[in-house]
Write a protein that holds these residues in place. Structure first.
Motif, PDB file in Angstrom:
ATOM      1  N   TYR A  66       0.828  -1.203   0.000  1.00 17.98           N
ATOM      2  CA  TYR A  66       0.000   0.000   0.000  1.00 17.98           C
ATOM      3  C   TYR A  66       0.864   1.256   0.000  1.00 17.98           C
ATOM      4  O   TYR A  66       0.631   2.193  -0.766  1.00 17.98           O
ATOM      5  CB  TYR A  66      -0.929  -0.017   1.216  1.00 17.98           C
ATOM      6  CG  TYR A  66      -1.725   1.252   1.389  1.00 17.98           C
ATOM      7  CD1 TYR A  66      -2.850   1.496   0.607  1.00 17.98           C
ATOM      8  CD2 TYR A  66      -1.338   2.209   2.320  1.00 17.98           C
ATOM      9  CE1 TYR A  66      -3.573   2.664   0.754  1.00 17.98           C
ATOM     10  CE2 TYR A  66      -2.060   3.375   2.480  1.00 17.98           C
ATOM     11  CZ  TYR A  66      -3.173   3.606   1.694  1.00 17.98           C
ATOM     12  OH  TYR A  66      -3.886   4.763   1.834  1.00 17.98           O
ATOM     13  N   VAL A  67       1.867   1.273   0.865  1.00 16.61           N
ATOM     14  CA  VAL A  67       2.714   2.464   0.977  1.00 16.61           C
ATOM     15  C   VAL A  67       3.553   2.655  -0.280  1.00 16.61           C
ATOM     16  O   VAL A  67       3.752   3.789  -0.725  1.00 16.61           O
ATOM     17  CB  VAL A  67       3.596   2.373   2.241  1.00 16.61           C
ATOM     18  CG1 VAL A  67       4.669   3.449   2.257  1.00 16.61           C
ATOM     19  CG2 VAL A  67       2.735   2.488   3.479  1.00 16.61           C
ATOM     20  N   LEU A  68       4.017   1.578  -0.872  1.00 16.47           N
ATOM     21  CA  LEU A  68       4.808   1.725  -2.092  1.00 16.47           C
ATOM     22  C   LEU A  68       3.960   2.221  -3.255  1.00 16.47           C
ATOM     23  O   LEU A  68       4.464   2.874  -4.163  1.00 16.47           O
ATOM     24  CB  LEU A  68       5.506   0.410  -2.436  1.00 16.47           C
ATOM     25  CG  LEU A  68       6.637   0.019  -1.482  1.00 16.47           C
ATOM     26  CD1 LEU A  68       7.113  -1.397  -1.755  1.00 16.47           C
ATOM     27  CD2 LEU A  68       7.789   1.011  -1.566  1.00 16.47           C
ATOM     28  N   GLN A  69       2.665   1.941  -3.227  1.00 17.08           N
ATOM     29  CA  GLN A  69       1.763   2.467  -4.255  1.00 17.08           C
ATOM     30  C   GLN A  69       1.412   3.922  -3.992  1.00 17.08           C
ATOM     31  O   GLN A  69       1.147   4.667  -4.917  1.00 17.08           O
ATOM     32  CB  GLN A  69       0.489   1.620  -4.335  1.00 17.08           C
ATOM     33  CG  GLN A  69       0.731   0.241  -4.892  1.00 17.08           C
ATOM     34  CD  GLN A  69      -0.501  -0.647  -4.792  1.00 17.08           C
ATOM     35  OE1 GLN A  69      -1.501  -0.305  -4.166  1.00 17.08           O
ATOM     36  NE2 GLN A  69      -0.426  -1.820  -5.405  1.00 17.08           N
ATOM     37  N   PRO A  74       3.414   6.442  -1.873  1.00 18.16           N
ATOM     38  CA  PRO A  74       4.555   6.706  -0.989  1.00 18.16           C
ATOM     39  C   PRO A  74       4.383   7.905  -0.066  1.00 18.16           C
ATOM     40  O   PRO A  74       5.068   8.009   0.946  1.00 18.16           O
ATOM     41  CB  PRO A  74       5.724   6.908  -1.949  1.00 18.16           C
ATOM     42  CG  PRO A  74       5.108   7.232  -3.256  1.00 18.16           C
ATOM     43  CD  PRO A  74       3.772   6.563  -3.284  1.00 18.16           C
ATOM     44  N   GLY A  75       3.473   8.797  -0.377  1.00 17.83           N
ATOM     45  CA  GLY A  75       3.228   9.932   0.504  1.00 17.83           C
ATOM     46  C   GLY A  75       2.608   9.515   1.825  1.00 17.83           C
ATOM     47  O   GLY A  75       2.610  10.277   2.792  1.00 17.83           O
ATOM     48  N   SER A  76       2.078   8.285   1.892  1.00 17.83           N
ATOM     49  CA  SER A  76       1.438   7.805   3.119  1.00 17.83           C
ATOM     50  C   SER A  76       2.412   7.092   4.055  1.00 17.83           C
ATOM     51  O   SER A  76       1.996   6.532   5.063  1.00 17.83           O
ATOM     52  CB  SER A  76       0.282   6.868   2.772  1.00 17.83           C
ATOM     53  OG  SER A  76       0.776   5.705   2.126  1.00 17.83           O
ATOM     54  N   ALA A  77       3.693   7.122   3.740  1.00 19.47           N
ATOM     55  CA  ALA A  77       4.691   6.470   4.603  1.00 19.47           C
ATOM     56  C   ALA A  77       4.644   7.092   5.993  1.00 19.47           C
ATOM     57  O   ALA A  77       4.492   8.305   6.145  1.00 19.47           O
ATOM     58  CB  ALA A  77       6.080   6.616   3.996  1.00 19.47           C
ATOM     59  N   ASP A  78       4.767   6.236   6.998  1.00 21.22           N
ATOM     60  CA  ASP A  78       4.756   6.708   8.379  1.00 21.22           C
ATOM     61  C   ASP A  78       5.878   6.028   9.146  1.00 21.22           C
ATOM     62  O   ASP A  78       6.667   5.264   8.588  1.00 21.22           O
ATOM     63  CB  ASP A  78       3.393   6.454   9.016  1.00 21.22           C
ATOM     64  CG  ASP A  78       2.978   4.988   8.994  1.00 21.22           C
ATOM     65  OD1 ASP A  78       3.812   4.121   8.662  1.00 21.22           O
ATOM     66  OD2 ASP A  78       1.816   4.709   9.311  1.00 21.22           O
ATOM     67  N   MET A  79       5.953   6.311  10.425  1.00 23.21           N
ATOM     68  CA  MET A  79       7.042   5.779  11.240  1.00 23.21           C
ATOM     69  C   MET A  79       6.952   4.267  11.418  1.00 23.21           C
ATOM     70  O   MET A  79       7.968   3.609  11.645  1.00 23.21           O
ATOM     71  CB  MET A  79       7.071   6.476  12.605  1.00 23.21           C
ATOM     72  CG  MET A  79       7.427   7.953  12.525  1.00 23.21           C
ATOM     73  SD  MET A  79       8.996   8.297  11.711  1.00 23.21           S
ATOM     74  CE  MET A  79      10.137   7.818  12.995  1.00 23.21           C
TER      75      MET A  79
END
Length: 159
Positions: A82-85, A87-92
């Motif tokens: 999901y995050v790689l699709q 990438p702005g949603s990456a979190d800690m």
């Protein structure tokens, strides 16, 4: 690896309580119940008798539930996808997962050949770089810089 008090959560559910409802009855926040079930904290001693009564168990049974901590291997592959699709949603949490993968590869360095580790290490390095370039949260970006530096060091050792 994450830890959980699986039996405590099962007992809560068997007693018919959601985390919210149990928290309300005990006069604590829902996040407190979450932390108990995630084995991050334990109920305060003065609250334990009330918790045991609410769950219809003895104080000794409650202590057994609190002592029963299970290590759970997390499967973040869906989250990473999901995050790689997006990438702005990456979190800690994603940063921690990548850092853990890198740590595992680093620990394998002495037991496995460099050629077997080069592919997985390159994948982690690429994911970290990609997410860092697209991270919108400055704190996440800064943490990704740190993981990227570590992964670059590992890549240099492997090459």
């Amino acid at each position: 690896m994450a830890t959980k008090r699986v039996r405590l959560a099962q007992r809560r559910k068997a007693s018919g309580f959601t985390q919210e409802k149990l928290a309300h009855l005990l006069g604590v926040e829902r996040s407190t119940v979450v932390r108990w079930e995630n084995a991050e904290t334990e109920p305060q001693p003065w609250l334990r008798p009330k918790l045991a009564r609410t769950l219809l168990i003895s104080d000794d049974q409650l202590q057994e539930l609190l002592d029963d901590v299970t290590a759970i291997k997390q499967q973040p592959t869906e989250r990473m996808t999901y995050v790689l699709q997006g990438p702005g949603s990456a979190d800690m949490v994603v940063v921690a997962h990548l850092h853990e993968r890198l740590r595992q590869l680093d620990e394998s360095y002495d037991q496995a050949s460099s050629t077997t580790l080069l592919g997985p290490a390159g994948q982690v390095h690429g994911q970290v770089t990609f997410l860092r370039e697209n991270a919108t949260n400055p704190r996440v970006r800064r943490a990704l810089y740190e993981v990227e530096a570590d992964s670059a060091t590992l890549m240099g050792q492997l090459v």
